[in-house]
Design a protein around this motif. Structure first.
Motif, PDB file in Angstrom:
ATOM      1  N   ASP A   1       0.833  -1.202   0.000  1.00  0.00           N
ATOM      2  CA  ASP A   1       0.000   0.000   0.000  1.00  0.00           C
ATOM      3  C   ASP A   1       0.871   1.256   0.000  1.00  0.00           C
ATOM      4  O   ASP A   1       0.563   2.238  -0.681  1.00  0.00           O
ATOM      5  N   ALA A   2       1.951   1.232   0.757  1.00  0.00           N
ATOM      6  CA  ALA A   2       2.861   2.377   0.807  1.00  0.00           C
ATOM      7  C   ALA A   2       3.449   2.654  -0.570  1.00  0.00           C
ATOM      8  O   ALA A   2       3.543   3.812  -0.990  1.00  0.00           O
ATOM      9  N   LEU A   3       3.821   1.613  -1.278  1.00  0.00           N
ATOM     10  CA  LEU A   3       4.385   1.799  -2.614  1.00  0.00           C
ATOM     11  C   LEU A   3       3.320   2.331  -3.577  1.00  0.00           C
ATOM     12  O   LEU A   3       3.584   3.241  -4.366  1.00  0.00           O
ATOM     13  N   HIS A   4       2.113   1.786  -3.502  1.00  0.00           N
ATOM     14  CA  HIS A   4       1.023   2.286  -4.358  1.00  0.00           C
ATOM     15  C   HIS A   4       0.772   3.770  -4.097  1.00  0.00           C
ATOM     16  O   HIS A   4       0.645   4.566  -5.032  1.00  0.00           O
ATOM     17  N   LEU A   5       0.699   4.137  -2.833  1.00  0.00           N
ATOM     18  CA  LEU A   5       0.443   5.527  -2.470  1.00  0.00           C
ATOM     19  C   LEU A   5       1.594   6.427  -2.904  1.00  0.00           C
ATOM     20  O   LEU A   5       1.373   7.502  -3.460  1.00  0.00           O
ATOM     21  N   ALA A   6       2.812   5.976  -2.701  1.00  0.00           N
ATOM     22  CA  ALA A   6       3.978   6.778  -3.086  1.00  0.00           C
ATOM     23  C   ALA A   6       4.026   7.009  -4.591  1.00  0.00           C
ATOM     24  O   ALA A   6       4.245   8.134  -5.047  1.00  0.00           O
ATOM     25  N   VAL A   7       3.810   5.983  -5.364  1.00  0.00           N
ATOM     26  CA  VAL A   7       3.840   6.112  -6.828  1.00  0.00           C
ATOM     27  C   VAL A   7       2.713   7.019  -7.313  1.00  0.00           C
ATOM     28  O   VAL A   7       2.918   7.872  -8.175  1.00  0.00           O
ATOM     29  N   ALA A   8       1.527   6.860  -6.737  1.00  0.00           N
ATOM     30  CA  ALA A   8       0.398   7.707  -7.129  1.00  0.00           C
ATOM     31  C   ALA A   8       0.651   9.168  -6.762  1.00  0.00           C
ATOM     32  O   ALA A   8       0.377  10.074  -7.553  1.00  0.00           O
ATOM     33  N   GLU A   9       1.177   9.395  -5.570  1.00  0.00           N
ATOM     34  CA  GLU A   9       1.459  10.760  -5.112  1.00  0.00           C
ATOM     35  C   GLU A   9       2.521  11.417  -5.996  1.00  0.00           C
ATOM     36  O   GLU A   9       2.332  12.528  -6.489  1.00  0.00           O
ATOM     37  N   ILE A  10       3.612  10.740  -6.209  1.00  0.00           N
ATOM     38  CA  ILE A  10       4.697  11.289  -7.019  1.00  0.00           C
ATOM     39  C   ILE A  10       4.278  11.421  -8.480  1.00  0.00           C
ATOM     40  O   ILE A  10       4.683  12.352  -9.174  1.00  0.00           O
ATOM     41  N   GLY A  11       3.415  10.519  -8.925  1.00  0.00           N
ATOM     42  CA  GLY A  11       2.934  10.559 -10.307  1.00  0.00           C
ATOM     43  C   GLY A  11       1.901  11.642 -10.570  1.00  0.00           C
ATOM     44  O   GLY A  11       1.476  11.838 -11.696  1.00  0.00           O
ATOM     45  N   GLY A  12       1.470  12.332  -9.524  1.00  0.00           N
ATOM     46  CA  GLY A  12       0.546  13.446  -9.706  1.00  0.00           C
ATOM     47  C   GLY A  12      -0.929  13.077  -9.722  1.00  0.00           C
ATOM     48  O   GLY A  12      -1.760  13.880 -10.152  1.00  0.00           O
ATOM     49  N   CYS A  13      -1.271  11.892  -9.250  1.00  0.00           N
ATOM     50  CA  CYS A  13      -2.677  11.502  -9.191  1.00  0.00           C
ATOM     51  C   CYS A  13      -3.408  12.355  -8.153  1.00  0.00           C
ATOM     52  O   CYS A  13      -2.797  12.834  -7.201  1.00  0.00           O
ATOM     53  N   ASP A  14      -4.693  12.525  -8.341  1.00  0.00           N
ATOM     54  CA  ASP A  14      -5.504  13.271  -7.390  1.00  0.00           C
ATOM     55  C   ASP A  14      -6.133  12.375  -6.343  1.00  0.00           C
ATOM     56  O   ASP A  14      -6.439  12.815  -5.241  1.00  0.00           O
ATOM     57  N   ILE A  15      -6.366  11.112  -6.711  1.00  0.00           N
ATOM     58  CA  ILE A  15      -7.073  10.200  -5.809  1.00  0.00           C
ATOM     59  C   ILE A  15      -6.572   8.776  -6.024  1.00  0.00           C
ATOM     60  O   ILE A  15      -6.212   8.394  -7.140  1.00  0.00           O
TER      61      ILE A  15
END
Length: 74
Positions: free
Chosen positions: A22-36
């Protein structure tokens, strides 16, 4: 994309009680510029909302997110 920056951020998140995947999913999404980031894992949703500092990205249950956005005309 998983890179050194996202891996380092994931380690920081994991240190606050987020599971490794989950941490990796969240980190990649955050750094990738996802909103949600949508997940049916309520434990993950609760833990993401307890992070300090809070991530820029929202972590939400997809059913709740759809219903809330339908109510608000989004």
């Amino acid at each position: 994309m998983v890179d050194e920056k996202s891996t380092a951020f994931a380690r920081t998140l994991a240190g606050q009680g987020i599971g490794a995947a989950d941490a990796l999913h969240l980190a990649v999404a955050e750094i990738g510029g996802c909103d949600i980031l949508l997940t049916t894992d309520e434990k993950f949703v609760r833990r993401a909302r307890a992070l300090n500092p809070l991530p820029r990205i929202a972590v939400e249950n997809p059913t709740r997110w759809v219903l809330e956005n339908m109510e608000h005309g989004a």
